[in-house]
Design a protein around this motif. Structure first.
Motif, short mmCIF file in Angstrom:
data_model
loop_
_atom_site.label_atom_id
_atom_site.label_comp_id
_atom_site.label_asym_id
_atom_site.label_seq_id
_atom_site.Cartn_x
_atom_site.Cartn_y
_atom_site.Cartn_z
N MET A 5 -5.55 0.79 -8.26
CA MET A 5 -5.55 0.90 -6.81
C MET A 5 -4.56 -0.09 -6.22
SD MET A 5 -8.72 0.29 -4.12
CE MET A 5 -9.74 1.49 -4.95
N SER A 6 -3.72 0.39 -5.32
CA SER A 6 -2.71 -0.48 -4.72
C SER A 6 -3.36 -1.49 -3.79
CB SER A 6 -1.68 0.35 -3.95
OG SER A 6 -2.27 0.87 -2.77
N LEU A 7 -2.63 -2.58 -3.54
CA LEU A 7 -3.13 -3.61 -2.63
C LEU A 7 -3.28 -3.05 -1.22
CD1 LEU A 7 -3.96 -6.57 -2.23
CD2 LEU A 7 -1.56 -7.09 -1.80
N ALA A 8 -2.33 -2.21 -0.79
CA ALA A 8 -2.40 -1.63 0.55
C ALA A 8 -3.64 -0.76 0.71
CB ALA A 8 -1.14 -0.82 0.82
N THR A 9 -4.05 -0.10 -0.38
CA THR A 9 -5.26 0.72 -0.33
C THR A 9 -6.49 -0.16 -0.24
OG1 THR A 9 -4.19 2.48 -1.62
CG2 THR A 9 -6.60 2.49 -1.52
N GLN A 10 -6.46 -1.30 -0.96
CA GLN A 10 -7.61 -2.21 -0.97
C GLN A 10 -7.84 -2.87 0.38
OE1 GLN A 10 -6.26 -4.39 -4.72
NE2 GLN A 10 -8.48 -4.52 -4.94
N ILE A 11 -6.77 -3.34 1.02
CA ILE A 11 -6.95 -4.12 2.25
C ILE A 11 -6.60 -3.33 3.50
CG2 ILE A 11 -6.43 -6.20 0.94
CD1 ILE A 11 -3.78 -6.39 2.42
N GLY A 12 -6.03 -2.14 3.32
CA GLY A 12 -5.68 -1.32 4.46
C GLY A 12 -4.26 -1.58 4.94
N PRO A 13 -3.70 -0.65 5.70
CA PRO A 13 -2.34 -0.82 6.21
C PRO A 13 -2.29 -1.86 7.31
CG PRO A 13 -3.33 1.14 7.14
CD PRO A 13 -4.32 0.62 6.13
N LEU A 14 -1.10 -2.32 7.59
CA LEU A 14 -0.93 -3.24 8.71
C LEU A 14 -1.17 -2.49 10.01
CD1 LEU A 14 2.19 -5.29 7.54
CD2 LEU A 14 -0.24 -5.70 7.09
N GLY A 15 -1.73 -3.20 10.99
CA GLY A 15 -2.19 -2.54 12.21
C GLY A 15 -1.08 -1.89 13.02
N VAL A 16 -1.29 -0.63 13.37
CA VAL A 16 -0.35 0.08 14.23
C VAL A 16 -0.61 -0.36 15.68
CG1 VAL A 16 0.41 2.33 15.06
CG2 VAL A 16 -0.30 2.05 12.67
N GLY A 17 0.42 -0.78 16.35
CA GLY A 17 0.26 -1.23 17.72
C GLY A 17 -0.23 -2.65 17.86
N ASP A 18 -0.40 -3.35 16.72
CA ASP A 18 -0.81 -4.76 16.75
C ASP A 18 0.40 -5.59 17.19
OD1 ASP A 18 -1.61 -7.40 16.19
OD2 ASP A 18 -2.88 -6.75 14.53
N ALA A 19 0.21 -6.41 18.20
CA ALA A 19 1.33 -7.20 18.74
C ALA A 19 1.65 -8.42 17.90
CB ALA A 19 1.00 -7.63 20.18
N ALA A 20 0.76 -8.79 16.98
CA ALA A 20 1.00 -9.97 16.15
C ALA A 20 2.16 -9.73 15.20
CB ALA A 20 -0.26 -10.30 15.35
N PRO A 21 2.92 -10.78 14.84
CA PRO A 21 4.00 -10.62 13.86
C PRO A 21 3.46 -10.03 12.55
CG PRO A 21 4.09 -12.78 14.89
CD PRO A 21 2.80 -12.16 15.33
N LEU A 22 4.30 -9.31 11.84
CA LEU A 22 3.86 -8.62 10.63
C LEU A 22 3.29 -9.59 9.59
CD1 LEU A 22 6.74 -6.00 10.23
CD2 LEU A 22 4.34 -5.55 10.82
N TYR A 23 3.90 -10.77 9.46
CA TYR A 23 3.38 -11.71 8.46
C TYR A 23 1.99 -12.19 8.84
CZ TYR A 23 4.10 -16.11 11.08
OH TYR A 23 4.01 -17.15 11.98
N LYS A 24 1.74 -12.33 10.15
CA LYS A 24 0.40 -12.72 10.62
C LYS A 24 -0.61 -11.61 10.34
CE LYS A 24 0.79 -16.82 12.72
NZ LYS A 24 -0.05 -18.00 12.36
N GLN A 25 -0.20 -10.36 10.54
CA GLN A 25 -1.09 -9.24 10.25
C GLN A 25 -1.46 -9.22 8.78
OE1 GLN A 25 0.10 -5.39 11.84
NE2 GLN A 25 1.42 -6.38 13.35
N LEU A 26 -0.47 -9.43 7.92
CA LEU A 26 -0.73 -9.41 6.48
C LEU A 26 -1.61 -10.59 6.08
CD1 LEU A 26 -0.32 -8.17 3.72
CD2 LEU A 26 1.86 -9.41 3.54
N GLN A 27 -1.34 -11.77 6.63
CA GLN A 27 -2.19 -12.93 6.36
C GLN A 27 -3.63 -12.64 6.72
OE1 GLN A 27 -0.67 -16.34 8.43
NE2 GLN A 27 0.64 -16.99 6.75
N ARG A 28 -3.85 -12.07 7.90
CA ARG A 28 -5.20 -11.79 8.35
C ARG A 28 -5.89 -10.78 7.44
NH1 ARG A 28 -4.15 -10.54 13.39
NH2 ARG A 28 -4.01 -8.29 13.07
N ALA A 29 -5.15 -9.74 7.04
CA ALA A 29 -5.73 -8.72 6.16
C ALA A 29 -6.10 -9.30 4.81
CB ALA A 29 -4.75 -7.55 6.00
N LEU A 30 -5.23 -10.14 4.25
CA LEU A 30 -5.51 -10.75 2.95
C LEU A 30 -6.66 -11.75 3.06
CD1 LEU A 30 -1.88 -11.32 1.63
CD2 LEU A 30 -3.60 -9.79 0.63
N ARG A 31 -6.67 -12.54 4.14
CA ARG A 31 -7.73 -13.53 4.34
C ARG A 31 -9.09 -12.83 4.42
NH1 ARG A 31 -6.03 -15.31 8.73
NH2 ARG A 31 -4.64 -16.96 7.95
#
Length: 246
Positions: free
Chosen positions: A1-27
């Motif tokens: 199973m891919s990591l993106a499948t495990q934690i979900g895609p980065l938020g569409v329409g989320d105003a936070a920077p992409l690295y912040k979105q990924l940090q939050r999803a991984l955290r």
């Protein structure tokens, strides 16, 4: 199973920077046990492809989680979910022995090591005469490349041939002269990490930490070691076995 499948895609329409979105999803995945301790993350190149972002974005997100102690980098192996370390208070072991016993690779970076005269406070703690020689060792302790503790140790000079005798393990050097502590008194208390220690431990000033104060004794009762170790509160657990005295 891919990591993106495990934690979900980065938020569409989320105003936070992409690295912040990924940090939050991984955290959230780590805190929610979706990712377990010692789980390996995909290489940065693969993660960039999975999430359709740049490798710079991936590196920035991972750097932040490494500094938080949630991830750890192992040279030549990759990036892993950090596993908290448990220190058993019922056994007199040193940091190096603790890490090796848990399958982790310890190393130290020296802040200073020096010879000097005992201070009035050390004189009382170690039972040494005023002016007696001692060795002082100040270092940052690492496990699998992640900083875990800042350690300040004073050793009675009779226990070591020289300050240079200590390489990776202090207790190993003391054992070679027959002066390894046989028992110790320890005190543990919560502290806020100072700005000085935060920069060494890769955490923020005033983050939660643990201060462990130890006084080590030889079998004949002489005190030989006094130390203060400041541990990251997010990476270390202390456990003790309790027995019914009846």
């Amino acid at each position: 199973m891919s990591l993106a499948t495990q934690i979900g895609p980065l938020g569409v329409g989320d105003a936070a920077p992409l690295y912040k979105q990924l940090q939050r999803a991984l955290r959230e995945a780590i805190q929610g046990k979706i990712l377990s301790p010692d789980d390996a993350l995909p290489p940065e190149r693969d993660m960039a492809d999975e999430f359709n972002v740049s490798r710079i974005t991936i590196r920035k997100a991972l750097d932040g989680l490494v500094s938080e102690g949630l991830l750890t980098r192992r040279q030549g192996a990759g990036t892993f979910v950090a596993a908290r370390v448990e220190k058993n208070f019922s056994k007199l072991t040193c940091f190096t022995e603790d890490m090796i016993a848990r399958g982790r690779t310890p190393h130290s970076e020296w802040i200073a090591r020096m010879e000097g005269a005992v201070t009035p406070e050390e004189s009382l703690t170690l039972g040494l005469s005023p002016g007696a020689p001692v060795y002082r060792f100040h270092r940052v302790r690492y496990a699998d490349g992640a900083p875990m503790a800042v350690e300040y140790t004073t050793i009675a000079a009779f226990a070591l041939p020289s300050v240079e005798a200590v390489k990776s393990s202090l207790y190993e050097a003391m054992a070679a002269t027959g002066h390894r502590p046989a028992r110790a008194l320890q005190r543990l208390r919560g502290v806020l990490i100072s700005a000085q220690h935060a920069s060494l431990l890769g955490v923020k000033a005033k983050d939660a930490g643990l201060l462990v104060e130890r006084r080590g004794f030889l079998r004949d009762g002489r005190a030989v070691e006094v130390s203060q170790s400041y541990y990251r509160g997010d990476a270390y657990d202390f456990v003790a076995e309790l027995n019914d005295p009846v």
